[in-house]
Design a protein around this motif. Structure first.
Motif, PDB file in Angstrom:
ATOM      1  N   GLU A 198       0.824  -1.208   0.000  1.00 59.05           N
ATOM      2  CA  GLU A 198       0.000   0.000   0.000  1.00 59.05           C
ATOM      3  C   GLU A 198       0.862   1.263   0.000  1.00 59.05           C
ATOM      4  O   GLU A 198       0.483   2.278  -0.600  1.00 59.05           O
ATOM      5  N   ILE A 199       2.017   1.200   0.667  1.00 56.30           N
ATOM      6  CA  ILE A 199       2.933   2.350   0.612  1.00 56.30           C
ATOM      7  C   ILE A 199       3.410   2.566  -0.819  1.00 56.30           C
ATOM      8  O   ILE A 199       3.376   3.679  -1.351  1.00 56.30           O
ATOM      9  N   HIS A 204       0.282   6.234   1.343  1.00 56.28           N
ATOM     10  CA  HIS A 204       0.995   6.522   2.581  1.00 56.28           C
ATOM     11  C   HIS A 204       0.195   7.365   3.566  1.00 56.28           C
ATOM     12  O   HIS A 204       0.208   7.105   4.769  1.00 56.28           O
ATOM     13  N   ARG A 205      -0.507   8.390   3.080  1.00 59.50           N
ATOM     14  CA  ARG A 205      -1.271   9.236   4.020  1.00 59.50           C
ATOM     15  C   ARG A 205      -2.369   8.432   4.727  1.00 59.50           C
ATOM     16  O   ARG A 205      -2.653   8.652   5.908  1.00 59.50           O
ATOM     17  N   LEU A 207      -2.250   5.464   5.660  1.00 57.05           N
ATOM     18  CA  LEU A 207      -1.690   4.462   6.559  1.00 57.05           C
ATOM     19  C   LEU A 207      -1.167   5.042   7.871  1.00 57.05           C
ATOM     20  O   LEU A 207      -0.826   4.284   8.779  1.00 57.05           O
ATOM     21  N   ILE A 208      -1.080   6.356   7.967  1.00 57.47           N
ATOM     22  CA  ILE A 208      -0.443   6.953   9.139  1.00 57.47           C
ATOM     23  C   ILE A 208      -1.145   6.550  10.434  1.00 57.47           C
ATOM     24  O   ILE A 208      -0.514   6.119  11.404  1.00 57.47           O
ATOM     25  N   GLN A 227       8.214   1.547   8.612  1.00 60.04           N
ATOM     26  CA  GLN A 227       7.095   1.859   7.718  1.00 60.04           C
ATOM     27  C   GLN A 227       6.420   3.166   8.118  1.00 60.04           C
ATOM     28  O   GLN A 227       6.035   3.964   7.249  1.00 60.04           O
ATOM     29  N   ARG A 230       8.508   6.009   6.890  1.00 61.41           N
ATOM     30  CA  ARG A 230       8.371   6.200   5.442  1.00 61.41           C
ATOM     31  C   ARG A 230       7.091   6.939   5.087  1.00 61.41           C
ATOM     32  O   ARG A 230       7.104   7.873   4.276  1.00 61.41           O
ATOM     33  N   VAL A 231       5.962   6.511   5.690  1.00 61.44           N
ATOM     34  CA  VAL A 231       4.705   7.169   5.309  1.00 61.44           C
ATOM     35  C   VAL A 231       4.682   8.615   5.801  1.00 61.44           C
ATOM     36  O   VAL A 231       4.130   9.500   5.122  1.00 61.44           O
ATOM     37  N   ARG A 234       6.966  10.569   3.330  1.00 57.39           N
ATOM     38  CA  ARG A 234       6.339  10.734   2.021  1.00 57.39           C
ATOM     39  C   ARG A 234       5.095  11.622   2.087  1.00 57.39           C
ATOM     40  O   ARG A 234       4.582  12.048   1.056  1.00 57.39           O
ATOM     41  N   SER A 235       4.610  11.851   3.289  1.00 57.70           N
ATOM     42  CA  SER A 235       3.450  12.742   3.460  1.00 57.70           C
ATOM     43  C   SER A 235       3.875  14.156   3.825  1.00 57.70           C
ATOM     44  O   SER A 235       3.049  14.981   4.213  1.00 57.70           O
TER      45      SER A 235
END
Length: 279
Positions: A198-199, A204-205, A207-208, A227, A230-231, A234-235
């Motif tokens: 999903e990332i 990513h947003r 999943l936070i 993980q 990373r999210v 990337r956000s």
């Protein structure tokens, strides 16, 4: 009797869906309470030793389960004096349970004595663990091929088969306890790969929140922390990502006397240098 994985043609070209067993077939669940399901009704035995015996047979559907392994599981290092006679009684009772509940016309034909043990003659696909493993395999193939949405769907379908701790209603001895630990690790790995897919798929947003919750529940899990970093990166939340790293490092130092793994240190260095680009 078998369970189909609808939408799978062996090529991985379509995202699989789990539709459950066909009406009238018998299926077995280990990913949660042990259940013996036919037309939505559970026919699992309630006697603890019979349930334990059935779980042992389901570890190797269609293959020989050795008598010595069953004895080790049911009685560990304290078998009764007439252990084989006692075990044969449980086998007889399980066969009668099969017949009385209409799971098979002949219990002897389904649960077969075969030296040096017993064979439970069901297809692996009737056991939810098989379906879980197959879906995870398809998910890994899709992930390796860069089909992230399909990979995530495969792992979600696999994880949806779980309804609680493995064999939750079984009094597990040494063999089943070890198997339960293995199943929990497979579940954890499937969750990790689902999040990874999903990332990579740009979620990513979304999943936070989930990752923050998972990190709170698993404060020493470096994979989940990575993980989350990373999210967040990337956000566009680089400072939050670095704060996550610092909190993990402090906890690892305090509780275990170690630093985060090389992968996390490298990720932290990348965030310090330039940060991961926001989407």
């Amino acid at each position: 009797m078998h369970t189909e994985i609808a939408g799978w043609d062996g090529t991985g070209s379509t995202a699989p869906q789990y539709d459950g067993p066909a009406p009238g077939t018998v299926s077995f669940t280990l990913l949660g309470p042990l259940e013996v399901l036919k037309n939505g009704q559970d026919f699992a035995p309630t006697a603890p030793k019979m349930l334990q015996l059935l779980a042992m047979l389901l570890l190797r559907p269609g293959r020989i389960v050795q008598i010595d392994s069953i004895i080790q599981e049911l009685w560990a290092n304290e078998p009764p004096r007439s252990v084989r006679t006692t075990m044969q009684t449980y086998v007889y009772q399980l066969r009668k349970c099969i017949e009385q509940n209409g799971l098979a016309p002949d219990g002897d034909a389904l649960l077969v004595t075969r030296t040096p043990g017993y064979v439970f003659r069901v297809e692996p696909a009737q056991v939810d663990v098989f379906t879980f493993n197959r879906l995870c395999e398809l998910g890994r193939r899709s992930l390796d091929a860069g089909r992230y949405a399909e990979a995530a769907q495969s792992f979600r379908s696999a994880l949806s088969l779980w309804s609680g701790p493995p064999m939750a209603n079984v009094s597990c001895g040494p063999v089943l306890s070890a198997y339960a630990v293995e199943l929990q690790e497979r579940r954890r790995n499937a969750q990790h790969l689902r999040i990874q897919a999903e990332i990579e798929g740009g979620m990513h947003r979304d999943l936070i929140g989930e990752l923050r919750s998972l990190v709170t529940a698993n404060p020493l899990d470096e994979g989940l922390h990575g993980q989350l970093m990373r999210v967040l990166g990337r956000s566009g939340r680089r400072s939050d990502a670095m704060a996550t790293y610092r909190a993990l490092r402090a906890r690892l130092n305090s509780e275990l006397g170690v630093d985060p793994c090389d992968e996390l240190q490298s990720l932290h260095h990348d965030l310090l240098s330039a940060g991961e680009p926001a989407a």
